[in-house]
Design an enzyme around this catalytic site. Structure first.
Site, mmCIF file in Angstrom:
data_model
loop_
_atom_site.group_PDB
_atom_site.id
_atom_site.type_symbol
_atom_site.label_atom_id
_atom_site.label_comp_id
_atom_site.label_asym_id
_atom_site.label_seq_id
_atom_site.Cartn_x
_atom_site.Cartn_y
_atom_site.Cartn_z
ATOM 1 N N LYS A 1 0.850 -1.198 0.000
ATOM 2 C CA LYS A 1 0.000 0.000 0.000
ATOM 3 C C LYS A 1 0.882 1.244 0.000
ATOM 4 O O LYS A 1 1.946 1.261 0.640
ATOM 5 C CB LYS A 1 -0.909 -0.023 1.228
ATOM 6 C CG LYS A 1 -1.973 1.065 1.256
ATOM 7 C CD LYS A 1 -2.880 0.901 2.489
ATOM 8 C CE LYS A 1 -3.976 1.961 2.559
ATOM 9 N NZ LYS A 1 -4.852 1.771 3.741
ATOM 10 N N SER B 1 -9.715 1.912 2.760
ATOM 11 C CA SER B 1 -8.804 2.636 1.906
ATOM 12 C C SER B 1 -7.783 1.752 1.183
ATOM 13 O O SER B 1 -7.177 2.200 0.214
ATOM 14 C CB SER B 1 -8.045 3.677 2.735
ATOM 15 O OG SER B 1 -7.211 3.041 3.688
ATOM 16 N N SER C 1 -9.930 -0.354 7.023
ATOM 17 C CA SER C 1 -9.335 -0.129 5.705
ATOM 18 C C SER C 1 -8.687 -1.360 5.068
ATOM 19 O O SER C 1 -8.345 -1.324 3.894
ATOM 20 C CB SER C 1 -8.304 0.994 5.782
ATOM 21 O OG SER C 1 -8.948 2.236 5.675
#
Lengths: 487, 103, 474
Positions: A78, A153, A177
């Site tokens: 990420k 996210s 997330s």
């Protein structure tokens, strides 16, 4: 070998057997990224040459007879986790051009175990969002249905794993997330207990809630990555020195003697019927595996979202103050004073959702409002923690939905921040209480979208969650078994 | 009533421009207008905690609190200067440059 | 109408640690800009603070020295404000749970001892340093993250000179305990002052101003003198003192309002989620208690009592801990503490001042100084020899007894040797002899000098004078 469906564990077994090389694995994934990323926007940056050279180095090590638990295993990361020499822009304009000088502790540990870092995955800017639509680099899409969001996210990580563009990915989970995009895309999303995995090198969103975790194709991969990353770190004072759970307890085949709590507050009338059915079917499987399921209550659940949307923005407003155009990242042109520089840089550099959260955070901490909002939220947070402490006296793990519905459509919630926030309603509680939690795909719904169940365990009892998930996955026919189940 | 009052500290609504200045955000008129409405919704939403009776409850700062987490006072080298300055948008003579600070 | 001032100080003391407060970067002074930095003290994304144990202990130690309560639970907090020298745009500091509460520092004021009450002592990180060029400023973050102890007094100081006495006493104490180098030129001690003026006899405090940028002891004195006069003038003219922050300008010798165009500061303090609270256990406090050195006042008293020194000597010797320690060790192994004191106050301090060195940097050991003094006392060397011997010991090191032997410096008292040198001196200096004989008694000193020269300084000066007088009698 099919990189579109192979798990990390299977890929490593193939490397051990010599069925394929790390270079072949990586090349295969790069080709898939090349072909598929344009449509999904799961990756923000991929340095193919660098990934291949890491893979070749791993292959050489293997040829010399060296072994490491993840030697040659490619991982997607990420965009908010620092990997030395790579960009780490948190999908924000404000960090354009920033290169990480050092590895995050979790990355350094994975690197030591032989992992190869494939590329940076898309996310909501600074992890603020639940759909990966708030990315400065454009939204990511759900590989199961490109008209739907992949969740967020960590939506890029979930999409990459589900679309066969990564075997496994790292994400971060502040209010859901990791778990929510895993549920929307149909992969296993695991958030370890707060304090288990060092946050050093994870660009902070909300420091008391953030935790690094994994998005994988199977439960065993989550276990594998957890043991590679977990453990105390002198650079992160919030990591704990408690011993890790026994690995065999994370690889259960049945659930005899286990008590699974089912909290009534997590099944409101607004819960989508397919999600409800999928979770209740999972409860049924638990019983079939020998577990007892028990109705429990977490009475302060209805306050969790309010607490979360005070605590997280408050911490974020301070954490994001450092992005000012002085030491790194983007700097606005033409500023005549530091004040001017800050205002221009931050206004150009941050997207609207980030601005909303910074405003909210600054507001709840500001003079005259602190007690009513921030301090009250911290006290309410104690009540939420206490709910779980009491519940875990009666059960070993909690079974609940991850999300109120399957993946929603692109654009459906972007205009209404509160509606977007409410998608975290079942996940943020584990962050507020510092618990471990996992999102396990259970079935496909009528629209071909994945449905998932959440397992929540006591703090530092990752075995309770991983063990139960392993048994369920096995009962459904292995990592891809859920795809054949309907709800 | 008491509870009500506690969470209604911001009853008059957020002064978006003032808070934006605290946070060093220059808002366009369009954004300021958009945020005024949205922030009112969000603040209304989080105001729900005002319903709770939190008298005498200890606040939670850390999900798991321990005490006295220290490192020993031993120096170690950090970044070399070139690396430290490599990310700087503007630098000269080993310094990070900003528009002139007026004291 | 007479006015009286009330002054409170906020003193920032840089702690003497090897590394910074929250990272392992060196905390040493100086060096090229931005060479003592890392992701933590540059506020990089993802970097996290790790607390320096020694910084916490030095602050608690200071608390114990001033009789403060070391809080059973102390919490760090983020203080938010934007400034280019502030890497994270929040400072890790302490807010409602400081490390130490209360306590007092004893000072001499108007001939009496006065206790200056403290509000609190807390720990925080320093910021970077900026320098200014045409249209831009440049920031060096070497200093960012160095541990600072903030000591806040009650508004009980009544005059600039009293504030000065407080700062001197505080500095002496922190240096004594090794808490800080206390070097104001290097910015080890920086200070803000709150100052208000009221009519004598009033009980409520007047409106106060906060004066910033007080970086020298002289600056504190001058700024407070200026500010008190300014406020008195405002009041005397029937005006009201505005509550505001003012900046001291050492060049113009004035304070000026720091009228900020921005809103009043709203620091938005909240507990630092990245750091755990500090809870000093009783056994830790006991261990710190044992680290408290004998403080200057106790030491002065002991020097007078145990070594029979005059008050003046004790004051001079106790002012600096290294000097006091050296004296103490020397006096303990010497039969003549007063001589040790004389040596310390003259030769030793002079040599230190002359060379700019500290006692730790010289090779002289206390035992050696004691031996040197014993050689003089026993008449084995004379004073001029002792002084030149000390210079050698100070510069190059060496044991006085061995040096005396090696160099043949032992004092010569034998009548034969001294007689021979005296005769030579008389023969070779007929003019001086004539002068002496015509009544100029001072000429004898010249002849003694000649004897000393011939003896290479070893002759017993008294015996040389006697031998010369004997010769010249005839």
């Amino acid at each position: 070998m099919d990189t579109a469906s192979v798990t990390l564990g299977e890929a490593l077994a193939g490397l051990d057997r010599g069925d394929w090389s790390s270079e072949e694995l990586v090349s295969d994934l790069l080709a898939r990224i090349e072909a598929g990323n344009g449509a999904l926007n799961a990756y923000l940056d991929v340095d193919a040459d660098d990934a291949l050279s890491q893979a070749r180095a791993a292959d050489r090590q293997r040829a010399r007879g060296e072994r490491a638990p993840l030697l040659g295993a490619p991982l997607a990361v990420k965009d908010n986790i620092n990997v030395a020499g790579q960009s780490c822009a948190c999908a924000s304009r404000i960090l354009e051009g920033y290169k990480a000088p050092c590895d995050a502790t979790a990355i350094a540990r994975l690197r030591r175990e032989g992992a190869v870092f494939l590329g940076r995955t898309n996310m909501d800017e600074f992890a603020m969002g639940s759909s990966t639509e708030y990315s400065a680099r454009g939204p990511a899409r759900n590989p199961r249905n490109p008209d739907c969001v992949p969740g967020g996210s960590s939506g890029g990580s979930a999409a990459a794993v589900a679309a066969g563009m990564a075997l496994a990915a790292l994400g971060s989970d502040t209010g859901g997330s990791i778990r929510q995009p895993a549920a929307f895309c149909g992969c296993v999303g695991f958030k370890p207990s707060y304090g288990r995995v060092s946050r050093y090198g994870l660009t902070a969103f909300a420091s008391s809630l953030d935790q690094i975790g994994s998005l994988t194709r199977g439960v065993d991969d989550a276990t594998r990555l957890f043991f590679s990353m977990a453990g105390p770190d002198a650079r992160d004072a919030t990591t704990v020195t408690l011993p890790l759970p026994a690995p065999e307890a994370c690889r259960r085949e049945d659930l005899k003697g286990v008590v699974i709590g089912v909290p009534k507050e997590y099944f409101p009338s607004a819960l989508a019927p397919d999600v409800r059915a999928a979770v209740l079917a999972a409860a049924e499987t638990c019983r079939a595996l020998g577990a007892e399921t028990r109705d429990i209550s977490l009475p302060h659940t209805e306050y969790a979202m309010a607490v979360y949307y005070i605590v997280a923005p408050a911490e974020a407003s301070a954490n994001l103050a450092r992005f000012d155009g002085v030491r790194y990242g983007r700097r606005a042109a033409g500023a005549t004073s530091p004040m001017d520089l800050y205002c221009r840089t931050r206004s150009e550099g941050f997207g609207r959702e980030v601005k909303r959260r910074i405003l909210l955070g600054a507001y709840v901490l500001s003079s005259g409002y602190y007690d009513a909002y921030y301090l009250s939220a911290q006290k309410a947070r104690t009540l939420i923690r206490d709910d779980f402490t009491a519940a875990f006296r009666d059960c070993d793990a909690i079974l609940a939905p991850v999300t109120p519905s399957a993946a929603f459509r692109m654009g459906e919630k972007t205009e209404d921040p509160v509606q977007m926030y409410l998608t975290d309603v079942f996940t943020a509680t584990a962050n507020l209480a510092g618990l471990c939690a996992l999102s396990l795909p259970c079935a496909m719904n009528a629209d071909g979208l994945p449905l998932a169940a959440q397992l929540i365990g006591p703090a530092f009892r990752e075995d309770a969650v991983l063990g139960a998930a392993a048994a369920l996955e096995r009962a459904w026919g292995g990592p891809t078994g859920w795809m054949g189940r309907r709800a | 009533m008491e509870q009500e009052k506690r969470a209604n500290g911001g009853n008059e609504g957020m002064d978006v421009r003032h808070v934006a200045l605290l946070a060093r955000l220059a808002l366009t008129d369009e954004d300021a207008e958009l945020f005024r409405g949205q922030m009112a919704d969000i603040v209304g939403f989080v105001r729900k905690i005002g319903e709770l009776n939190i008298e005498g409850i200890e606040p939670t700062t850390h999900a798991h609190r321990v005490e006295n987490v220290f490192r020993e006072d031993e120096p170690a080298p950090g970044l070399d200067r070139a690396t430290a300055l490599a990310n700087a948008p503007e630098q000269a003579q080993g310094l990070f440059l900003t528009p002139r600070i007026v004291e | 109408m007479t006015y009286e001032a009330r002054i409170g100080l906020e003193v920032h003391v840089q702690l003497k640690t090897r590394s910074k407060m929250f990272c392992a970067c060196s905390a040493e002074f100086g060096d090229e800009p931005n060479t003592r930095v890392c992701p933590v003290c540059l506020g990089y994304p993802g970097a996290m603070p790790a607390m320096n144990r020694e910084a916490v202990e030095l602050t608690a130690l200071t608390g114990l020295m001033v009789g403060a309560q070391v809080a059973p639970l102390s919490v760090f907090a983020r203080k938010s404000y934007f400034y280019p020298d502030m890497p994270k745009n929040y400072q890790i500091s302490q807010y409602d749970r400081p490390l130490c509460i209360g306590g007092a520092v004893a000072i001499e004021w108007e001939g009496r001892e006065k206790l200056v009450g403290l509000t609190r002592i807390h720990l925080e990180e320093d910021v970077g340093k900026s320098s200014h060029f045409g249209t831009s400023s440049g920031v060096d973050f070497n200093r960012a993250g160095i541990p600072l102890m903030e000591i806040v007094t009650e508004p009980v100081l009544t005059a600039p000179e009293e504030a000065d006495a407080f700062l001197q006493a505080l500095r002496q104490m922190v240096r004594y305990a090794g808490v800080s180098d206390g070097n104001m030129e290097r910015g080890n001690i920086r200070c803000d002052a709150n100052c208000s003026v009221r009519l004598r006899g009033e009980t409520a405090l007047g409106a106060k101003t906060e004066i910033k940028n007080l970086n020298t002891f002289k600056g504190v004195l001058a700024a407070l003198r200026y500010e008190i006069r300014r406020q008195q003038d405002v009041l005397a003219a029937g005006g009201r003192v505005a509550m505001e922050t003012r900046r001291w300008d050492g060049e113009t010798g004035t304070t000026a309002s720091m009228r900020s165009k921005e809103e009043a500061h709203d620091y938005r303090y909240f507990p630092e989620p990245d750091l755990m609270p500090v809870a000093m256990a009783p056994e830790q406090l006991a261990a710190l208690q044992a680290r408290i050195p004998e403080l200057p006042r106790a030491r002065r008293e002991r020097f007078c009592r145990d070594y029979g020194l005059p008050a003046y000597d004790s004051e001079v010797l106790a002012a600096d801990k290294a000097v006091a320690d050296f004296f103490d060790e020397t006096a303990r192994v010497s039969d003549n503490p007063k001589a040790v004191s004389n040596w310390m106050m003259t030769e030793v301090l002079a040599k230190l001042a002359e060379t700019g060195r500290t006692l730790a940097e010289t090779p002289v050991a206390p035992r050696q100084l004691a031996e040197l003094i014993a050689l003089v006392d026993r008449g084995q060397i004379n004073m001029p020899t002792a002084k030149s011997l000390f210079a050698t010991m100070f510069d190059k090191g060496g044991d006085p007894v061995a040096l005396v032997e090696q160099e043949g410096l032992a004092q010569v008292s034998s009548a034969d040797d001294i007689g021979a040198w005296a005769r030579q001196a008389v023969e070779e200096n007929p003019k001086s002899v004539a002068d002496y004989r015509s009544g100029k008694k001072a000429a004898l000193q010249f002849l003694v000098g000649q004897v000393m020269r011939r003896s290479r300084g070893r002759a017993h000066p008294q015996k040389a004078a006697e031998a010369l007088e004997e010769l010249l009698k005839g």
